[in-house]
Design an enzyme around this catalytic site. Structure first.
Site, mmCIF file in Angstrom:
data_model
loop_
_atom_site.group_PDB
_atom_site.id
_atom_site.type_symbol
_atom_site.label_atom_id
_atom_site.label_comp_id
_atom_site.label_asym_id
_atom_site.label_seq_id
_atom_site.Cartn_x
_atom_site.Cartn_y
_atom_site.Cartn_z
ATOM 1 N N SER A 154 0.815 -1.208 0.000
ATOM 2 C CA SER A 154 0.000 0.000 0.000
ATOM 3 C C SER A 154 0.848 1.258 0.000
ATOM 4 C CB SER A 154 -0.938 -0.003 1.207
ATOM 5 O OG SER A 154 -0.200 -0.106 2.413
ATOM 6 N N HIS A 178 -0.314 4.420 4.311
ATOM 7 C CA HIS A 178 -0.899 5.190 3.212
ATOM 8 C C HIS A 178 -0.293 6.592 3.163
ATOM 9 C CE1 HIS A 178 -4.826 2.607 3.630
ATOM 10 N NE2 HIS A 178 -3.741 1.878 3.506
#
Length: 334
Positions: A181, A241
């Site tokens: 991610s 993230h």
């Protein structure tokens, strides 16, 4: 019949033509933009899929907990999945992921296994996790590699993944961490900074093209905000993230700068052309953004290093892109 010109008029016209200055040499004509053949992103795709298959091979669910408890054992055999109660993402056990290189606090801090900050981005919690990330990788990565080449996109992917792992590692919850991610959010961040730093190229195109680029920018911003918002839901870690996105966003100002609209390399400028009319390679704001991004990256690295050195607060959390993170809490059986 029409009147013919007298010799004096013909001589005057010839003298007038001879007195005209010669036409200017033709302007420089840059070569068409080169498109790279994307091969590194497919290799990243294959590497992630291979790592997932290998994690299932090492996991060997039927041997460890019994074939009757493993999912799809009759079709997959040794590569079958753990029970949904242990891993609802259709993947191996947390113990197997930890063994193969998942991010884990004690192993990184006490055993000095810093390589786990990189290895964790190639592992995935399950088939659902892998599918979501690989679709994103192909959708984003292929376009970027075609535009900027394998070297810059490879650096973006790995460094952004590393940045996401670092920020995830600082948070105060002990668990393992796997997933790409951070790297994928880094590519998203780089796409945004590329549009901003190279805006002069798009602003000088036709109005219709500019509208398309504005729509693409708004769509990209919406996708980024939506994915970042997912990270703030309960049980989902947003640190990887944000860390990956910030890393890629800053790196995009450094690695993805294009020459400004109208720039032509000297080797394509014809002889006799006025060199003062040739545009500089980059605009002033592109240099400013390049320096600002580099300084910001250096400051962030120094700050993170100081935080990491304080091992008392060095804790870890999972870093999934689209799935809940509390499914893979560390359950060490070693």
């Amino acid at each position: 019949m029409g009147k013919s010109k007298i010799p004096g008029d013909i001589e005057a016209a010839a003298h007038h033509l001879a007195a005209r200055p010669p036409p200017p040499p033709p302007g420089p004509c840059p070569p068409p933009t080169k498109k790279w053949f994307p091969w590194l992103v497919p290799i990243f795709f294959i590497a992630n899929v291979t790592a997932f298959v290998y994690s299932l091979y090492v996991n060997n669910c039927p041997e460890k907990i019994g074939a009757d408890r493993c999912l799809f054992h009759q079709y997959l055999g040794r590569f079958s999945f753990q029970p949904l109660s242990e891993n609802p993402l259709f993947g191996p056990s947390p113990t197997t992921l930890e063994k193969l290189g998942a991010l884990e606090k004690d192993l990184v801090v006490q055993d000095r296994q810093e390589w786990r900050l990189i290895s964790c981005i190639w592992l995935h919690a399950g088939a659902i996790h892998l599918l979501a990330n690989m679709l994103s990788l192909l959708f984003i990565g292929l376009r970027l590699e075609q535009e900027f080449g394998f070297l810059r996109i490879g650096l973006l992917y790995v460094i952004s993944g590393f940045g996401g792992s670092l920020l995830s590692a600082i948070h105060l919850q002990k668990s393992i961490s796997v997933g790409a991610s951070g790297a994928l959010f880094g590519l998203l961040g780089a796409m945004l900074s590329e549009l901003l730093v190279n805006w002069s190229i798009y602003a000088n195109k036709r109005f219709q093209y500019l509208c398309v680029q504005c729509a693409a920018l708004m769509t990209l911003v919406f996708i980024i905000v939506l994915n970042l918002a997912v990270g703030f839901l309960p049980h989902v870690d947003s640190s990887a993230h944000i860390g990956g996105f910030l890393s890629g966003f800053l790196l995009g100002f450094i690695l993805l700068v294009r020459p400004q609209y109208g720039y032509v390399n000297k080797k394509y400028i014809p002889s006799g052309y006025d060199g003062n009319r040739v545009k500089s390679k980059h605009k002033w704001y592109q240099y400013l953004l390049w320096v600002a991004a580099l300084v910001a990256l250096i400051i962030i690295c120094i700050r993170i290093r100081k935080v990491v050195q304080s091992s008392a607060i060095f804790k870890l959390r999972p870093c999934f892109l689209l799935s809940s993170n509390d499914y893979l809490q560390a359950q060490s059986q070693v």
